[in-house]
Design an enzyme around this catalytic site. Structure first.
Site, PDB file in Angstrom:
ATOM      1  N   THR A  54       0.867  -1.448  -0.173  1.00 46.77           N
ATOM      2  CA  THR A  54       0.057   0.023   0.028  1.00 46.77           C
ATOM      3  C   THR A  54       0.804   1.307   0.071  1.00 46.77           C
ATOM      4  OG1 THR A  54      -0.147   0.168   2.293  1.00 46.77           O
ATOM      5  CG2 THR A  54      -1.799  -1.267   1.243  1.00 46.77           C
ATOM      6  N   LYS A  55       2.141   1.219   0.105  1.00 40.96           N
ATOM      7  CA  LYS A  55       2.892   2.322   0.324  1.00 40.96           C
ATOM      8  C   LYS A  55       3.306   3.104  -1.091  1.00 40.96           C
ATOM      9  CE  LYS A  55       3.519   1.885   4.929  1.00 40.96           C
ATOM     10  NZ  LYS A  55       2.823   0.723   5.052  1.00 40.96           N
ATOM     11  N   ASN A  56       3.628   4.339  -0.730  1.00 44.51           N
ATOM     12  CA  ASN A  56       3.870   5.137  -2.051  1.00 44.51           C
ATOM     13  C   ASN A  56       5.128   4.476  -3.151  1.00 44.51           C
ATOM     14  OD1 ASN A  56       2.236   6.665  -0.490  1.00 44.51           O
ATOM     15  ND2 ASN A  56       3.396   8.682  -0.995  1.00 44.51           N
TER      16      ASN A  56
END
Length: 433
Positions: free
Chosen positions: A205-207
């Site tokens: 889910t991270k950038n």
């Protein structure tokens, strides 16, 4: 307002939703043929683990991330939590030590010191950017304090000037929890190079995502980086050109990243700057619209700094909204219901402050109260700002990360504006919630 005058009836009461269903969820990560090819290249080769001789996708990712952060060293790990724990291990922080941690963060921020038998001590947060408040942290420092862990929460860099000055004054290590802050900058300097060590998460889910879990640990000191590499693999010394001897020189774990994860992250890194520019453009335009609504407090950023916009958190000023006689919780519940009905995918993020989590209140730890002392538990220092943020805020997660999120964010803004047209109804709902 940009909502059609003829469409003022709220969706919760029979009107049409402001956001079409297809815009309520956007895919993340964006997986391309280049990502698939990078993974298949690893599957077709011999370097599927990080401890083989020669360059691997893991070592390539470490080198590129260190250069991007302006850090001297980078050690890839199995996830962001193990990166944090290895940071404390590499810096010699453990039993008998205390680590100052902000009261609002993901649970891993509090668990990482505990995994090293150190005690997390929770400080309050800044009411604007939700990161560690240096004055609150200063009040908690004792002779046992060994480190401060600022969390660049939601992608907002913490006040590293104040935190750095506090750490120097007391001779403390600074470990940045940058799990949500890939690409963020404080006063022109990239996070990941502002303390003794910094941990990033590559969770999907991270950038900057990988295909599942992964972490990156940046360090300023060569000896600390060496200890982190040893601890990552059973305490062994793994060096290019040297046969593995299976000798453990210190307490270690199996915290390695595999090459498939690294290859996927490397491919994503090729597009990271492009996606970041799009995110800055899309989120800035979105927040500019919302900032016009009375009583809606949008995320901001310190001068000369850069927010990574991993999560967008909104606060609500009931007085400025003209909503009197309601609690922050009841106002948040009313807005949550109305915005979701309009198709705006807001949600709560962290329903408890860290000091209220049972793992810390019950102090079970490793058994018999370890690493806490055998004395009766002392009450936690009050963290009123963190408590108020948990009680009265809503967040937007993940949807805005997609580089083509602009049209969706515009419709989300329509939904906010539509609800704000009926603050009289919001007030009535909040008073009975």
């Amino acid at each position: 307002m940009r909502v059609d005058e003829g469409e003022t009836r709220l969706a919760a009461f029979g009107g049409s939703a402001a956001v079409p269903r297809e815009l309520r969820s956007l895919p993340w990560p964006v997986v391309t043929e280049a990502d698939r090819a990078a993974v298949l290249a690893v599957l077709g080769g011999d370097a599927m683990v990080s401890n083989v001789d020669g360059e691997t996708a893991v070592s390539a990712l470490e080198q590129r991330w260190a250069a991007l952060c302006g850090a001297e060293h980078c050690v890839a790990t199995s996830n962001g939590t193990t990166a944090l724990a290895l940071a404390f291990a590499a810096l010699g922080i453990g039993p008998g030590d205390e680590v100052v941690v902000p009261a609002l963060s993901f649970i891993a921020s509090g668990l990482a010191p505990l995994h090293q038998m150190a005690v997390p001590v929770f400080a309050d947060i800044d009411p604007v950017d939700f990161t560690l408040d240096a004055e609150s942290a200063a009040a908690l420092i004792t002779p046992r304090t060994a480190a401060i862990m600022p969390v660049h929460l939601h992608g907002a860099p913490a006040d590293m000037d104040a935190i750095g000055a506090l750490a120097r004054r007391h001779g403390l290590a600074v470990v940045e929890d940058a799990a949500q802050a890939h690409g963020a900058r404080w006063r022109g300097r990239p996070v990941g190079s502002l303390g003794d060590a910094a941990a990033f998460s590559l969770q999907v889910t991270k950038n900057l995502p990988t295909c599942g879990e992964g972490g990156l640990l940046t360090l300023a000191d060569a000896d600390a980086a060496g200890r982190a590499r040893m601890a990552r693999q059973f305490g062994e010394v793994i060096e290019p050109g040297r046969d593995r001897d299976y000798v453990a020189h210190l307490l270690g774990w199996n915290h390695k990243m595999n090459a498939v994860q690294a290859a996927f992250a490397l491919s994503q890194l090729d597009r990271f700057a492009e996606y970041e520019r799009a995110r800055q453009r899309n989120v800035t335009a979105f927040l500019a619209r919302l900032a016009e609504l009375p009583g809606l407090l949008v995320p901001t950023i310190a001068p000369d700094s850069k927010h990574a916009w991993h999560i967008l958190r909104f606060r609500f000023d009931a007085e400025a909204m003209g909503v009197d006689g309601v609690t922050p919780e009841s106002l948040r519940r009313a807005l949550h219901r109305l915005l979701r009905a309009e198709g705006v995918p807001v949600s709560r993020y962290q329903v408890l402050t860290l000091p209220r989590q049972r793992v810390f209140t019950d102090r079970v730890g490793f058994g018999r109260g370890r690493p806490w002392s055998g004395a009766a538990p002392e009450p936690s220092a009050p963290v009123p700002v963190a408590e108020s943020v948990v009680a009265g805020t809503l967040t937007l997660q993940k949807r805005h990360l997609h580089p083509e999120a602009g049209p969706a964010l515009a419709r989300y803004a329509d939904g906010f504006e539509k609800v704000w047209r009926r603050l009289d109804l919001v007030a009535r709902m909040a008073k009975v919630a």
